[in-house]
Design an enzyme around this catalytic site. Structure first.
Site, PDB file in Angstrom:
ATOM      1  N   LYS A 236      10.389 -20.014  24.450  1.00 23.49           N
ATOM      2  CA  LYS A 236      11.071 -19.098  24.001  1.00 23.49           C
ATOM      3  C   LYS A 236      11.903 -18.578  25.418  1.00 23.49           C
ATOM      4  CE  LYS A 236       9.087 -17.675  20.345  1.00 23.49           C
ATOM      5  NZ  LYS A 236       9.929 -17.257  18.841  1.00 23.49           N
TER       6      LYS A 236
ATOM      7  N   HIS B  24       5.618 -26.163  12.590  1.00 22.37           N
ATOM      8  CA  HIS B  24       7.015 -26.858  12.378  1.00 22.37           C
ATOM      9  C   HIS B  24       7.202 -27.879  13.183  1.00 22.37           C
ATOM     10  CE1 HIS B  24       7.551 -23.004  10.719  1.00 22.37           C
ATOM     11  NE2 HIS B  24       7.581 -22.265  12.142  1.00 22.37           N
TER      12      HIS B  24
ATOM     13  N   ASP C  26       5.851 -24.013   5.141  1.00 22.95           N
ATOM     14  CA  ASP C  26       6.473 -24.188   6.354  1.00 22.95           C
ATOM     15  C   ASP C  26       7.954 -24.218   6.293  1.00 22.95           C
ATOM     16  OD1 ASP C  26       7.573 -25.481   8.911  1.00 22.95           O
ATOM     17  OD2 ASP C  26       5.662 -26.307   9.190  1.00 22.95           O
ATOM     18  N   HIS C  27       8.539 -22.963   6.727  1.00 20.55           N
ATOM     19  CA  HIS C  27      10.152 -22.900   6.274  1.00 20.55           C
ATOM     20  C   HIS C  27      10.994 -23.932   6.871  1.00 20.55           C
ATOM     21  CE1 HIS C  27      10.612 -20.885  10.110  1.00 20.55           C
ATOM     22  NE2 HIS C  27      12.006 -21.027   9.977  1.00 20.55           N
TER      23      HIS C  27
ATOM     24  N   GLU D 100      14.429 -21.933  22.112  1.00 17.64           N
ATOM     25  CA  GLU D 100      14.988 -20.452  21.857  1.00 17.64           C
ATOM     26  C   GLU D 100      15.244 -19.740  22.770  1.00 17.64           C
ATOM     27  OE1 GLU D 100      12.740 -19.212  17.594  1.00 17.64           O
ATOM     28  OE2 GLU D 100      11.248 -19.592  18.888  1.00 17.64           O
TER      29      GLU D 100
ATOM     30  N   LYS E  44      14.859 -26.585   5.481  1.00 18.12           N
ATOM     31  CA  LYS E  44      16.123 -26.817   5.976  1.00 18.12           C
ATOM     32  C   LYS E  44      16.738 -28.113   5.455  1.00 18.12           C
ATOM     33  CE  LYS E  44      14.448 -24.361  10.314  1.00 18.12           C
ATOM     34  NZ  LYS E  44      15.578 -23.037  10.497  1.00 18.12           N
TER      35      LYS E  44
ATOM     36  N   ARG F  60       0.932  -1.139  -0.037  1.00 19.37           N
ATOM     37  CA  ARG F  60      -0.072  -0.021  -0.124  1.00 19.37           C
ATOM     38  C   ARG F  60       0.683   1.049  -0.032  1.00 19.37           C
ATOM     39  NH1 ARG F  60      -2.594  -2.291   5.308  1.00 19.37           N
ATOM     40  NH2 ARG F  60      -3.189  -4.399   4.525  1.00 19.37           N
TER      41      ARG F  60
ATOM     42  N   ASP G 297       2.340 -20.946  17.024  1.00 22.12           N
ATOM     43  CA  ASP G 297       3.503 -20.257  16.243  1.00 22.12           C
ATOM     44  C   ASP G 297       4.413 -21.454  15.844  1.00 22.12           C
ATOM     45  OD1 ASP G 297       5.200 -18.222  15.641  1.00 22.12           O
ATOM     46  OD2 ASP G 297       6.556 -18.688  17.224  1.00 22.12           O
TER      47      ASP G 297
ATOM     48  N   LYS H 266       2.663 -18.965   6.866  1.00 23.02           N
ATOM     49  CA  LYS H 266       1.961 -19.258   8.054  1.00 23.02           C
ATOM     50  C   LYS H 266       1.524 -18.020   8.872  1.00 23.02           C
ATOM     51  CE  LYS H 266       4.370 -20.332  11.983  1.00 23.02           C
ATOM     52  NZ  LYS H 266       5.282 -19.417  12.381  1.00 23.02           N
TER      53      LYS H 266
HETATM   54  C1  BG6 Z   1       8.748 -18.822  12.881  1.00 15.14           C
HETATM   55  C2  BG6 Z   1       8.005 -18.248  14.412  1.00 15.14           C
HETATM   56  O1  BG6 Z   1       8.057 -19.425  12.270  1.00 15.14           O
HETATM   57  O2  BG6 Z   1       9.700 -19.760  13.390  1.00 15.14           O
HETATM   58  C3  BG6 Z   1       9.256 -17.724  15.100  1.00 15.14           C
HETATM   59  O3  BG6 Z   1       6.904 -17.454  13.980  1.00 15.14           O
HETATM   60  C4  BG6 Z   1      10.391 -18.411  15.246  1.00 15.14           C
HETATM   61  O4  BG6 Z   1       8.738 -17.454  16.433  1.00 15.14           O
HETATM   62  C5  BG6 Z   1      10.806 -19.090  14.148  1.00 15.14           C
HETATM   63  O5  BG6 Z   1      11.245 -18.052  16.310  1.00 15.14           O
HETATM   64  C6  BG6 Z   1      11.769 -20.036  14.410  1.00 15.14           C
HETATM   65  O6  BG6 Z   1      12.527 -20.489  12.983  1.00 15.14           O
HETATM   66  P1  BG6 Z   1      14.062 -20.939  12.768  1.00 15.14           P
HETATM   67  O7  BG6 Z   1      14.407 -21.089  11.358  1.00 15.14           O
HETATM   68  O8  BG6 Z   1      14.826 -19.796  13.301  1.00 15.14           O
HETATM   69  O9  BG6 Z   1      14.249 -21.900  13.764  1.00 15.14           O
END
Ligand code: BG6
Length: 504
Positions: free
Chosen positions: A354, A254, A191-192, A230, A196, A59, A249, A162
């Site tokens: 976290k 994941h 889903d990243h 984390e 990996k 935007r 999250d 996501k």
């Molecule tokens: C994201 C979450 O999908 O994945 C974050 O929203 C999280 O909260 C992150 O920190 C972790 O990803 P990675 O690749 O750093 O393990």
């Protein structure tokens, strides 16, 4: 000679067809931090299509030149940029200003895309990427349909970030709405974690090494621990996180991917549907948690103020944009069971939090202890069970814990590690997850993306927990101090089963 100057002199493996990548939410964090750097790195490695363009849509009024300059800064802030390469790369970047709800904005986008097809040779192929807030997903998809941008001469695909829904009902609704615009085969739910290398290696490790498959079952495995710890806290994402919490999250998506890949049966073929069929079967076989299970086998908690790396850090309730009364969990541990022949009686323990003292994601397969009679006949000798630990990150690798005799006159047994480290063996860092995923989406390979039924099955399981939590709304959550090991209740969950969490 290559007709793509970006590829000259560079090695390439798989090059997708020419296409335009349209990123909705081009001024957002994801575009800056992940998408454009990933595209630049793909270009640098000669993996982008011979003809491509990237159109950022958002935007905020901005010219294409300004967008290019911003994107260059974004890439530079993470990495070194090779000037000549960037100068060529940025010629493919364009900016299109539009509200996501503005029908005329999509008409103008259509004209721009047609112009790019003519000028850049992108052949009518489109990859739309929803890097917007989730409440815009349906709006953008509907507008694409209205403008006729979901069809045409080439292919059209939609990548969805996501979170995919916030519960079962919303995920179903979103699936329904998106499927009105794009066929399931053209929907790429990201889903990243699947991008990996270490996650992709789970299948190779399990099915290429014939020695492990015969052991990969309830006869030999005592339990499995999946951990995602984390150190980071909210990092300016308090508002978003308060709405999702650890469950939405991390765990529902994941961690369930890690679990599915660890537990699935061998697919009949290495094709996207066969692999995803097997992952869905795992999710279907997870025993639904009863209300009692939810009380006894699920632990949630919130971090309070504490100290990490010598620094005082605030508690979750003191984080910016988080309500001081928030009931959102920042830690979650649970025990799941998979009711199938392979896994009968083998608990899968999941934990994620976290602001924990150590950063680390791993899957630990704890084998059963062997018969103790031999070494224990005359005096008690501890024989630690074998364990296989797949380190997803950091220090990516796989360790196998085996017992050895401690040199010396008496019989003492010590567990040692046989350790494979990616860094040592392959030398260079693995490419960023987004590079692989963007490449696959452009190349039309959905293997590393989540199928609609997968996301619904996973929500079905967690919906029960969310509903049970709803009933306890308002009750304060147990706390754990930032920088400490997580709540005692998580340890108690393991102790009751005669087990313990691994130290990360
Ligand atoms: C994201 C979450 O999908 O994945 C974050 O929203 C999280 O909260 C992150 O920190 C972790 O990803 P990675 O690749 O750093 O393990």
């Amino acid at each position: 000679m290559s007709d793509n100057p970006l590829r000259e002199g560079l090695s390439h493996v798989r090059v997708p067809e020419p296409c335009v990548l349209v990123i909705f939410g081009a001024t957002g964090d994801l575009t800056h931090r992940k998408l454009i750097p990933a595209l630049y790195h793909l270009a640098a490695r000669g993996l982008m299509p011979p003809y491509f363009a990237v159109v950022g849509v958002a935007r905020r009024p901005k010219t294409t030149e300004e967008f290019r300059a911003e994107m260059r800064k974004a890439v530079e802030s993470e990495d070194e940029v090779e000037r000549a390469l960037w100068d060529r790369f940025e010629q493919s970047l364009f900016y299109h200003v539009s509200e996501f709800t503005d029908t005329s904005g999509y008409q103008k986008l259509k004209q721009l895309l047609e112009k790019l097809d003519r000028e850049q040779g992108t052949a009518g192929n489109r990859l739309y990427y929803l890097a917007t807030a989730p409440d815009q997903f349906e709006v953008v998809a509907a507008q694409l349909q209205q403008a006729g941008l979901n069809k045409g001469g080439g292919w059209q695909r939609l990548v969805v970030e996501k979170p995919f829904g916030v519960d079962l009902a919303s995920a179903r609704e979103l699936n329904k709405k998106l499927r009105r615009v794009f066929a399931e085969k053209d929907l790429y739910r990201i889903d990243h974690y699947l991008g990996k290398e270490t996650v992709q290696n789970i299948m190779v490790f399990r099915f290429a090494n014939a020695i492990f498959e015969p052991l990969w079952n309830e006869q030999h495995i005592d339990h499995v621990q999946i951990t995602v710890n984390e150190i980071l806290g909210m990092e300016g994402r308090g508002k978003f996180y308060e709405q999702v919490g650890a469950m939405r999250d991390m765990v529902q998506n994941h961690m369930m991917q890690l679990l599915s890949l660890t537990a699935m049966e061998p697919p009949v073929a290495l094709d996207p549907e066969a692999i995803r069929d097997e992952k869905v079967k795992v999710l279907r076989n997870i025993r639904p948690l009863s209300d009692d299970d939810i009380k006894t086998s699920v632990v949630r908690a919130q971090y309070s103020a504490g100290s990490l790396g010598g620094e005082e850090v605030p508690g979750f309730l003191e984080e910016p944009n988080v309500s001081p009364e928030s009931g959102t969990e920042t830690f979650l541990a649970m025990r799941l069971r998979i009711d199938n022949i392979r896994w009968a009686g083998v608990p899968f323990y999941l934990r994620h939090g976290k602001r924990l003292p150590r950063y680390g994601t791993e899957i630990a397969i704890q084998f059963k202890s062997g018969p103790q009679v031999l070494f224990n006949r005359n005096q008690p000798v501890e024989v630690p069970p074998n364990a296989l630990v797949i380190r997803i990150q950091p220090d990516e690798g796989i360790a196998f814990r085996i017992d050895t005799k401690v040199p010396g006159p008496e019989m003492r047994i010590n567990a040692v590690k046989m350790d494979f480290r990616y860094g040592q063996v392959y030398g260079h860092e693995s490419p960023e997850a987004y590079e692989r995923l963007l490449l696959d989406a452009m190349a039309g390979d959905p293997t590393l993306f989540i199928r609609g039924d997968e996301t619904e099955e996973s929500w079905l399981l967690f919906d029960r927990i969310l509903k049970a939590w709803e009933q306890q709304k308002g009750a304060p959550l147990p706390q754990y101090a930032a920088g400490e090991r997580g709540p005692e209740a998580a340890d108690a969950l393991m102790e009751r089963d005669g087990r313990a969490w691994r130290r990360i």
